[in-house]
Write an enzyme that holds these catalytic residues in place. Sequence first.
Site, PDB file in Angstrom:
ATOM      1  N   ARG A 144       0.885  -1.091  -0.052  1.00 37.31           N
ATOM      2  CA  ARG A 144       0.000  -0.009   0.052  1.00 37.31           C
ATOM      3  C   ARG A 144       0.931   1.125   0.132  1.00 37.31           C
ATOM      4  NH1 ARG A 144      -5.379  -1.817   2.131  1.00 37.31           N
ATOM      5  NH2 ARG A 144      -6.261   0.231   2.040  1.00 37.31           N
ATOM      6  N   TYR A 147       0.663   4.384  -2.549  1.00 38.55           N
ATOM      7  CA  TYR A 147      -0.246   5.278  -2.488  1.00 38.55           C
ATOM      8  C   TYR A 147      -0.146   6.182  -1.126  1.00 38.55           C
ATOM      9  CZ  TYR A 147      -5.130   6.971  -2.401  1.00 38.55           C
ATOM     10  OH  TYR A 147      -6.293   7.776  -2.531  1.00 38.55           O
ATOM     11  N   SER A 191     -18.278  -1.355  -4.867  1.00 41.67           N
ATOM     12  CA  SER A 191     -18.755  -1.829  -6.214  1.00 41.67           C
ATOM     13  C   SER A 191     -18.474  -3.274  -6.327  1.00 41.67           C
ATOM     14  CB  SER A 191     -17.800  -0.876  -7.197  1.00 41.67           C
ATOM     15  OG  SER A 191     -16.532  -1.227  -6.689  1.00 41.67           O
ATOM     16  N   ASN A 192     -17.572  -3.898  -5.497  1.00 42.35           N
ATOM     17  CA  ASN A 192     -17.492  -5.416  -5.565  1.00 42.35           C
ATOM     18  C   ASN A 192     -18.595  -6.086  -5.195  1.00 42.35           C
ATOM     19  OD1 ASN A 192     -14.838  -5.318  -6.699  1.00 42.35           O
ATOM     20  ND2 ASN A 192     -13.893  -6.420  -4.990  1.00 42.35           N
ATOM     21  N   TYR A 206     -12.588 -10.045   2.500  1.00 46.78           N
ATOM     22  CA  TYR A 206     -11.279 -10.067   2.591  1.00 46.78           C
ATOM     23  C   TYR A 206     -11.102 -10.047   4.116  1.00 46.78           C
ATOM     24  CZ  TYR A 206     -11.014  -8.888  -2.272  1.00 46.78           C
ATOM     25  OH  TYR A 206     -11.345  -8.781  -3.539  1.00 46.78           O
ATOM     26  N   LYS A 210     -14.364  -7.991  10.211  1.00 41.35           N
ATOM     27  CA  LYS A 210     -14.691  -7.144  11.347  1.00 41.35           C
ATOM     28  C   LYS A 210     -13.925  -5.884  11.172  1.00 41.35           C
ATOM     29  CE  LYS A 210     -15.480 -10.558  14.856  1.00 41.35           C
ATOM     30  NZ  LYS A 210     -14.520 -11.598  15.466  1.00 41.35           N
ATOM     31  N   GLN A 211     -13.184  -5.679   9.933  1.00 41.41           N
ATOM     32  CA  GLN A 211     -12.620  -4.362   9.765  1.00 41.41           C
ATOM     33  C   GLN A 211     -13.613  -3.319   9.392  1.00 41.41           C
ATOM     34  OE1 GLN A 211     -12.560  -7.102   7.843  1.00 41.41           O
ATOM     35  NE2 GLN A 211     -11.739  -6.453   5.713  1.00 41.41           N
ATOM     36  N   ARG A 213     -15.102   0.726   8.243  1.00 40.11           N
ATOM     37  CA  ARG A 213     -14.858   1.830   7.427  1.00 40.11           C
ATOM     38  C   ARG A 213     -15.925   2.744   7.515  1.00 40.11           C
ATOM     39  NH1 ARG A 213     -10.896  -0.664   6.863  1.00 40.11           N
ATOM     40  NH2 ARG A 213      -9.529  -1.009   4.901  1.00 40.11           N
ATOM     41  N   ASP A 275      -3.967  -4.048   5.804  1.00 43.15           N
ATOM     42  CA  ASP A 275      -5.444  -3.673   5.703  1.00 43.15           C
ATOM     43  C   ASP A 275      -5.694  -2.782   7.078  1.00 43.15           C
ATOM     44  OD1 ASP A 275      -7.754  -3.185   4.692  1.00 43.15           O
ATOM     45  OD2 ASP A 275      -8.626  -5.245   5.097  1.00 43.15           O
TER      46      ASP A 275
END
Length: 315
Positions: A144, A147, A191-192, A206, A210-211, A213, A275
Site C-alpha cells: 500500500r 499510495y 462496487s465489488n 477479505y 470485522k474491519q 470503514r 489493511d
Amino acid sequence: MKILITGGAGLIGSNLSSHYLNKGDSVTVIDNFITGQRKNIEKFKEKPDFSFIEADTTTFDFNKLQQFDIIYHLASPASPIQYKKHPLKTLLANSTGTKNVFEFALKSKTKRVVIASTSEVYGDPLEHPQKETYFGNVNTFGERSCYDESKRFAEALAYTYIYKFKLDIRIARIFNTYGPNMEKNDGRVISNFIVQALSKRPLTIYGTGKQTRSFCYVSDMVSGLYQLGNIKTPKHKIMNLGNPTEINILELAKIIQQLTKTSSKIVFKPGSEDDPKKRLPDITLAKKLLKWSPRVDLKPGLLQTIKYFKERFEL
Ligand code: UDP
C-alpha cells in the site's frame, strides 16, 4: 469561474465536474483514463463550457493552458486493487504530477488549489476516530506504500508551496467514497459487493469482515470539496472529508445482500497486507470551517448506487 480538474473522469472528479457545470462555471478536465471512465464525461462533451484533455499529469505541459480560478488535483489511482496494479504510476501521479500542478498554479497565478489526499495517510490508525492532527501509522515499505507514502509526499510538497512560495493550497483528506460513476472492476468493496450481488456471485470478504470503514456518498463529497475550494483562505490547510458513520465490512455485505435481494452468499478470503482495521473520520474541522456535513445515509446512498450499476452495466 474557470475550474481545472485533474482526474475529472473518475468517480469524484466527474461528479465534481457536473456540479460546477450545473452552476454555470467552465470546467476543463485532464484525465489519462488509467482508472477514470470515458463514459463518465461523455455527457459533458456537447456543453460549450466543458473541455477535455487526454493527458497524464506527470508528463503534460501545463504551460499550454490558460489561467484558472481553482484547480482540483484529483488525478491518481485510488482503489487498493488499482494502485497495487499501477504502483509506479501512482507514486508519480502524486509526486511529479502534484509538483507539475503546483508549478503551473504558481506561474499562472491560480487563485486556489485543492488537492486530494486520503485517509490512507493515517495508515492502520492507532488513534480512533482520526483527527487531522494524528500523524498516522503507515508502512513505508509494503504494497500500500505507493499510495500512502506518495499522498504523504504530496502533503509535504503542499506545505513547501504554501509556506515557501505562498501558493493557496487546501488539502482534502478524503475517506471512502462511493456512488454513481464508480467503475465496475475498480475493486473497491462497495462496487465489488454490488456487482457480485447483482450477478449472483458470492460476496467476497477479505479477512474477518470485522474491519471497519465509513462510507461517504459522492454528492456529499462533492459538496465538501466545493466548499473547500470556495471558502476564503482557511486557517487550517488540511481537512478530513468523509462520513462519520462507522460500519464493519460484514454488516455492509449483509445490507447489500438485503438491498439487492440477492441469493448470493458471503465467502471469506484471506485479508490483504496492512489493511487498516478501523477507519472513521473526525470531521469537526470541516463542520466548523466549511459548515459542511454529509447528508446521505448509507442505505439510500447504496440504493442509488445499485440503481446506477443496474443501468450503466445492465446487470
Ligand atoms: N474488501 C472486501 N471485499 C472486497 C473488497 C474489499 O472485504 O471485495 C475489504 C478490504 O479488505 C477493506 C475494506 O473492504 O478492508 C475496504 O476496502 P476498499 O478496497 O473499498 O478500500 P480501502 O478502505 O481499503 O481503501
